[in-house]
Design a protein around this motif. Structure first.
Motif, short mmCIF file in Angstrom:
data_model
loop_
_atom_site.label_atom_id
_atom_site.label_comp_id
_atom_site.label_asym_id
_atom_site.label_seq_id
_atom_site.Cartn_x
_atom_site.Cartn_y
_atom_site.Cartn_z
N GLY A 16 37.59 54.61 66.95
CA GLY A 16 37.81 53.18 67.12
C GLY A 16 39.08 52.75 66.41
N GLY A 17 39.46 51.50 66.59
CA GLY A 17 40.67 51.06 65.92
C GLY A 17 41.14 49.70 66.38
N ALA A 18 42.31 49.32 65.87
CA ALA A 18 42.90 48.03 66.19
C ALA A 18 44.41 48.11 65.99
CB ALA A 18 42.31 46.94 65.31
N ASP A 19 45.13 47.32 66.79
CA ASP A 19 46.59 47.21 66.66
C ASP A 19 46.91 45.77 66.31
OD1 ASP A 19 49.32 47.07 66.91
OD2 ASP A 19 49.42 48.24 68.76
N HIS A 20 47.31 45.56 65.04
CA HIS A 20 47.63 44.22 64.56
C HIS A 20 49.13 43.95 64.56
CE1 HIS A 20 43.45 43.73 63.23
NE2 HIS A 20 43.54 44.93 62.68
N GLY A 21 49.88 44.83 65.20
CA GLY A 21 51.33 44.70 65.18
C GLY A 21 51.90 45.34 63.93
N TRP A 22 51.72 44.71 62.80
CA TRP A 22 52.22 45.28 61.53
C TRP A 22 51.38 46.47 61.08
CZ3 TRP A 22 49.19 45.48 57.10
CH2 TRP A 22 48.00 44.73 57.14
N LEU A 23 50.12 46.53 61.56
CA LEU A 23 49.19 47.59 61.19
C LEU A 23 48.57 48.19 62.44
CD1 LEU A 23 47.37 49.16 59.13
CD2 LEU A 23 45.77 47.23 59.31
N LYS A 24 48.72 49.51 62.58
CA LYS A 24 48.02 50.25 63.62
C LYS A 24 46.98 51.12 62.93
CE LYS A 24 51.85 50.31 66.94
NZ LYS A 24 52.70 49.37 66.18
N ALA A 25 45.70 50.84 63.19
CA ALA A 25 44.62 51.49 62.44
C ALA A 25 43.67 52.21 63.38
CB ALA A 25 43.85 50.45 61.63
N LYS A 26 43.26 53.40 62.96
CA LYS A 26 42.19 54.14 63.62
C LYS A 26 41.09 54.36 62.59
CE LYS A 26 43.53 55.12 67.90
NZ LYS A 26 42.69 54.83 69.09
N HIS A 27 39.83 54.23 63.04
CA HIS A 27 38.70 54.28 62.13
C HIS A 27 37.78 55.45 62.49
CE1 HIS A 27 40.19 50.37 61.15
NE2 HIS A 27 39.70 49.78 62.22
N HIS A 28 37.59 56.37 61.55
CA HIS A 28 36.65 57.46 61.76
C HIS A 28 35.21 56.98 61.70
CE1 HIS A 28 39.31 61.09 61.72
NE2 HIS A 28 40.14 60.22 61.16
N PHE A 29 34.98 55.86 61.00
CA PHE A 29 33.65 55.27 60.88
C PHE A 29 33.75 53.77 61.17
CE2 PHE A 29 33.96 58.83 57.88
CZ PHE A 29 32.97 59.65 58.39
N SER A 30 32.59 53.15 61.41
CA SER A 30 32.55 51.72 61.70
C SER A 30 33.29 50.94 60.61
CB SER A 30 31.11 51.24 61.79
OG SER A 30 30.47 51.81 62.92
N PHE A 31 34.14 50.03 61.05
CA PHE A 31 34.96 49.27 60.10
C PHE A 31 35.48 48.03 60.81
CE2 PHE A 31 38.85 48.20 57.76
CZ PHE A 31 38.44 48.33 56.44
N ALA A 32 35.40 46.88 60.10
CA ALA A 32 35.91 45.62 60.64
C ALA A 32 35.29 45.36 62.03
CB ALA A 32 37.44 45.62 60.68
N SER A 33 36.12 45.15 63.05
CA SER A 33 35.58 44.82 64.38
C SER A 33 35.07 46.03 65.15
CB SER A 33 36.67 44.11 65.21
OG SER A 33 37.79 44.95 65.38
N TYR A 34 35.32 47.25 64.62
CA TYR A 34 34.82 48.45 65.28
C TYR A 34 33.44 48.78 64.75
CZ TYR A 34 34.13 53.46 66.10
OH TYR A 34 33.60 54.68 66.44
N ASN A 35 32.45 48.77 65.63
CA ASN A 35 31.07 49.04 65.22
C ASN A 35 30.45 50.10 66.11
OD1 ASN A 35 28.60 48.57 63.72
ND2 ASN A 35 27.84 47.57 65.57
#
Length: 233
Positions: free
Chosen positions: A11-30
Motif C-alpha cells: 500500500g502507499g500514498a503519493d503526497h507530492g513531496w512524499l512518496k510512501a510505500k507501506h509494508h504494513f497498515s499505516f495512515a489511509s492504507y488499511n
C-alpha cells in the motif's frame, strides 16, 4: 515459512513531496492481514523531496528507527536534540512518555529512508534520541546489529524492546546466514539489489515475512544492501 511481499503489492500514498510505500497498515492504507509482524508495527519506504519533510508532530510509546538509504535526514525534537543522519546510517527515537519531532530533507536531491516502528516492552519511560554511523565495510558479508534491545549488541543503538535491527551488504554471489530463534519473527527487505533467501527470491524493496525458519541462508544475486528486523511477539 517465508511470505514474499513484492514491492508492487504494498500500500502507499503519493503526497507530492512524499512518496510512501507501506509494508504494513499505516495512515489511509488499511489491510487487516498486514497489521504488523511480531512486535514490528510499521515499515515505511519513504522518498522525501528536497527541502521538504515532516513538520513537528508528537509520538508516544514507540521505538522509531530510521535507516537512511540515500541522501540525509535532519532531525529536531522537543528535547533540544538536533542531528543529521546520512545514507547508510541509523537514528533511533524512543518516544516513551511523549516527544515532538520534525524530520527534514535539507539536501539538494531526494532522500530515501526506511522508517521502522517497533512496539516497546514498557510504557511511559523518558523519551530519547540518538544517531550513529555504520560504515558499509563493517557489515560486508555479514549481518551486524544496528539497533538492539540486547545488551550483547553493545555497539548498536539501544532499543527498549526485545528486538534488533540488523544490516548487511553482500557482493553478487556472496552468501551469509542468520539464525532465528524459536518463536521469533523476522522481516527482511533489500534496500537495493536482489537476493535468494531459503529458496525465495527478493528484489529491491520487496519484503519477506519469516517465521519457523531456524536459519536464514541468504545469497546475493547482485550487489545488495539488506535490512532485517528480528523481534518477539
Amino acid at each position: 515459512m517465508i511470505e514474499h511481499r513484492p514491492f508492487e503489492s504494498l500500500g502507499g500514498a503519493d503526497h507530492g513531496w512524499l512518496k510512501a510505500k507501506h509494508h504494513f497498515s499505516f495512515a489511509s492504507y488499511n489491510d487487516p492481514k498486514r497489521m504488523g509482524w511480531g512486535a514490528l508495527r510499521v515499515w515505511n519506504d519513504d522518498i522525501i523531496a528536497s527541502q521538504t519533510g515532516f513538520p513537528p508532530h508528537p509520538h508516544a510509546d514507540m521505538e522509531i528507527i530510521t535507516y537512511v538509504r540515500e541522501g540525509a535526514i535532519t532531525h529536531r525534537d522537543s528535547l533540544g536534540n538536533e542531528g543529521r543522519t546520512v545514507a547508510g546510517d541509523v537514528q533511533v527515537m524512543s518516544a516513551g512518555s511523549g516527544i515532538t519531532h520534525a524530520e527534514y530533507n535539507l539536501e539538494p536531491g531526494d532522500t530515501r529512508i526506511f522508517q521502522i516502528w517497533i512496539i516497546p516492552d514498557g510504557r511511559g519511560l523518558p523519551p530519547s534520541w540518538g544517531t550513529k554511523p555504520f560504515p558499509a565495510g563493517e557489515r560486508s558479508g555479514r549481518f551486524v546489529p544496528l539497533a538492539s534491545g540486547f545488551k550483547e549488541d553493545g555497539e548498536a543503538l539501544p532499543l527498549r524492546t526485545d528486538a534488533r535491527v540488523l544490516g548487511a551488504t553482500l557482493k553478487a554471489g556472496e552468501t551469509t546466514s542468520y539464525s532465528l530463534a524459536k518463536d521469533r519473527y523476522a522481516y527482511l527487505v533489500p534496500a537495493k539489489g536482489s537476493v535468494d533467501i531459503n529458496g525465495t527470491r527478493l528484489n529491491a524493496r520487496d519484503g519477506a515475512a519469516i517465521r519457523d525458519e531456524a536459519v536464514l541462508e541468504v545469497k546475493a544475486l547482485e550487489d545488495t544492501e539488506l535490512v532485517l528486523v528480528d523481534s518477539s511477539r
